[in-house]
Design a protein around this motif. Structure first.
Motif, short mmCIF file in Angstrom:
data_model
loop_
_atom_site.label_atom_id
_atom_site.label_comp_id
_atom_site.label_asym_id
_atom_site.label_seq_id
_atom_site.Cartn_x
_atom_site.Cartn_y
_atom_site.Cartn_z
N VAL A 188 75.13 -42.55 4.11
CA VAL A 188 75.08 -41.50 5.22
C VAL A 188 76.05 -40.56 5.28
O VAL A 188 75.72 -39.42 5.58
CB VAL A 188 74.99 -42.49 6.41
CG1 VAL A 188 74.98 -41.56 7.52
CG2 VAL A 188 73.73 -43.24 6.59
N ASN A 189 77.33 -41.03 5.22
CA ASN A 189 78.50 -39.94 5.20
C ASN A 189 78.39 -39.05 4.05
O ASN A 189 78.78 -37.94 4.12
CB ASN A 189 79.57 -40.81 5.24
CG ASN A 189 79.86 -41.58 6.57
OD1 ASN A 189 79.49 -40.90 7.60
ND2 ASN A 189 80.62 -42.68 6.57
N MET A 211 80.18 -43.86 10.48
CA MET A 211 79.73 -42.49 11.12
C MET A 211 80.65 -41.79 12.03
O MET A 211 81.48 -42.54 12.93
CB MET A 211 78.27 -42.66 11.65
CG MET A 211 77.16 -43.09 10.61
SD MET A 211 75.70 -43.31 11.22
CE MET A 211 75.78 -44.55 12.22
N SER A 212 80.70 -40.51 12.00
CA SER A 212 81.45 -39.78 13.08
C SER A 212 80.24 -39.54 13.94
O SER A 212 79.15 -39.60 14.22
CB SER A 212 81.77 -38.30 12.57
OG SER A 212 80.64 -37.41 12.26
N GLY A 225 74.88 -36.81 4.84
CA GLY A 225 74.61 -35.97 6.01
C GLY A 225 73.32 -36.30 6.91
O GLY A 225 72.32 -37.00 6.54
N PRO A 226 73.34 -35.54 7.95
CA PRO A 226 72.24 -35.90 9.06
C PRO A 226 71.00 -35.40 8.35
O PRO A 226 69.84 -35.98 8.86
CB PRO A 226 72.57 -35.14 10.13
CG PRO A 226 73.76 -34.41 9.93
CD PRO A 226 74.65 -34.76 8.56
N LYS A 227 70.87 -34.43 7.48
CA LYS A 227 69.48 -33.98 7.28
C LYS A 227 68.72 -34.94 6.41
O LYS A 227 67.68 -35.15 6.75
CB LYS A 227 69.64 -32.35 6.71
CG LYS A 227 68.35 -31.97 6.24
CD LYS A 227 68.39 -30.65 5.75
CE LYS A 227 67.21 -30.01 5.15
NZ LYS A 227 67.34 -28.48 4.33
N ASP A 249 79.72 -36.82 15.86
CA ASP A 249 78.88 -35.33 15.47
C ASP A 249 77.77 -35.91 14.57
O ASP A 249 76.75 -35.25 14.59
CB ASP A 249 79.73 -34.34 14.67
CG ASP A 249 79.38 -33.42 14.29
OD1 ASP A 249 78.59 -32.51 15.09
OD2 ASP A 249 78.98 -33.06 13.07
N LEU A 250 77.98 -36.40 13.39
CA LEU A 250 76.88 -36.99 12.65
C LEU A 250 75.64 -37.74 13.60
O LEU A 250 74.46 -37.27 13.28
CB LEU A 250 77.15 -37.86 11.38
CG LEU A 250 76.22 -38.04 10.50
CD1 LEU A 250 77.05 -38.44 8.90
CD2 LEU A 250 75.41 -39.22 10.40
N LYS A 292 73.74 -35.34 15.66
CA LYS A 292 72.78 -34.81 14.83
C LYS A 292 71.47 -35.55 14.41
O LYS A 292 70.43 -34.77 14.65
CB LYS A 292 73.59 -34.19 13.96
CG LYS A 292 74.30 -33.03 14.03
CD LYS A 292 74.94 -32.39 13.01
CE LYS A 292 76.23 -31.40 13.44
NZ LYS A 292 77.17 -31.11 12.38
N VAL A 293 71.70 -36.65 14.15
CA VAL A 293 70.45 -37.47 13.81
C VAL A 293 69.80 -37.99 15.03
O VAL A 293 68.40 -37.70 14.93
CB VAL A 293 70.84 -38.79 13.26
CG1 VAL A 293 69.83 -39.76 13.10
CG2 VAL A 293 71.75 -38.58 11.69
#
Length: 300
Positions: A198-199, A244-245, A202-204, A247-248, A251-252
């Motif tokens: 995941v890290n 995860m952060s 990224g979210p996309k 922010d991430l 966004k998800v």
């Protein structure tokens, strides 16, 4: 509207309080479940629901929350049912009362955002949601899979094992995201996107996997706050580094617009282990983002 300083927030975002599902015109009900008798780590998550509500004092002033182009109340009617009553010290009382509580709101056509409490509360919530919607896709954010077979009758580490055995979830439409503790990789029923993947991606990429897996199936979102790295959520019972952060994860969650989401819980906030309400604010913000996702989905 309350000010940021001095006023007590008595409900999530100070929305109206309501106890009768049939008497209120609302899209979503928020409920608190102050329960932590099923945890294996540090106790204190019974204080989570009120801490999350108080943290919304930092969000209520925004009006139109960034990056959305509308105010939540323009599209979504939300009420707060307060905290669930049960006989403290008697976990079966919690199970019975939570299933009944959720069933009443769901049968009245409301969606639910539930604030924990430890993660065990997801099991009675899934039972109630599955009775209303049928077996569910599970979108689960966590450091742990919570699929362990060993453990006591009431155990926050076994809930998704029991949910599968009870036919509450459809494993081929379900994912567990942010995992970074051990599990049986060769005989695991759910797709896992571990924290490293995941890290790194990224979210996309995470959203692409979620949409491919869940499809158009009714989906329940369960968010254990320890899915976040302890740098972003120190106030939790079983913190695990490498997560995860905020922010991430925001966004998800934001990217779930248009999916058939039937409910969400945010669990394992333990405010006693947080020095500056960081975890409660993260939980409140993620819950609010889910409400915006529901609101945006009404206009697709």
């Amino acid at each position: 509207m309350p000010s940021l300083f001095g006023d007590v927030i008595t409900s999530f975002l100070n929305v109206a309080r309501a106890t009768d599902p049939e008497a209120v015109d609302a899209d979503v009900v928020i409920s608190g479940v102050p329960f932590d008798l099923a945890c294996s780590g540090r106790t204190g998550t019974r204080m989570g629901p009120n801490a999350i509500r108080q943290a919304t004092a930092n969000l209520i002033w925004e009006g139109k929350r960034w990056p959305w182009d509308f105010a939540l109340e323009e599209r979504l009617k939300v009420v707060d049912a307060g905290n669930l009553d049960y006989a403290y010290g008697e976990p079966q009382s919690l199970v019975d009362n939570l299933e009944s509580h959720a069933g009443r709101w769901l049968s009245a056509g409301k969606k639910m955002l539930t604030l924990g409490g430890d993660h065990y509360i997801s099991l009675p919530l899934l039972r109630a949601h599955a009775r209303e919607h049928g077996p569910l896709a599970l979108i689960h954010f966590d450091a742990h899979t919570d699929t362990y077979e060993q453990g006591t009758r009431f155990d926050h580490g076994t809930i998704f094992h029991h949910a599968l055995k009870e036919g509450l979830v459809v494993p081929e439409h379900s994912l567990q995201i942010g995992i970074r503790t051990s599990y049986d990789r060769h005989n695991h029923p759910y797709e896992v996107l571990d924290a490293d993947w995941v890290n790194d991606h990224g979210p996309k990429a995470v959203l692409e996997r979620i949409r491919a897996r869940v499809g158009h199936h009714p989906a329940y979102v369960s968010l254990d706050i320890d899915g976040l790295d302890p740098a972003f959520a120190p106030g939790t019972g079983t913190p695990v580094c490498g997560g995860m952060s905020t922010d991430l994860l925001l966004k998800v969650i934001r990217g779930l617009v248009g999916m058939e989401l039937v409910g969400m819980d945010v669990v394992e906030v333990n405010p006693a282990y947080d020095h500056a309400d960081i975890t409660s604010l993260a939980a409140a913000t993620l819950g609010l983002e889910f409400l915006y996702v529901l609101a945006a989905g009404k206009h697709i």
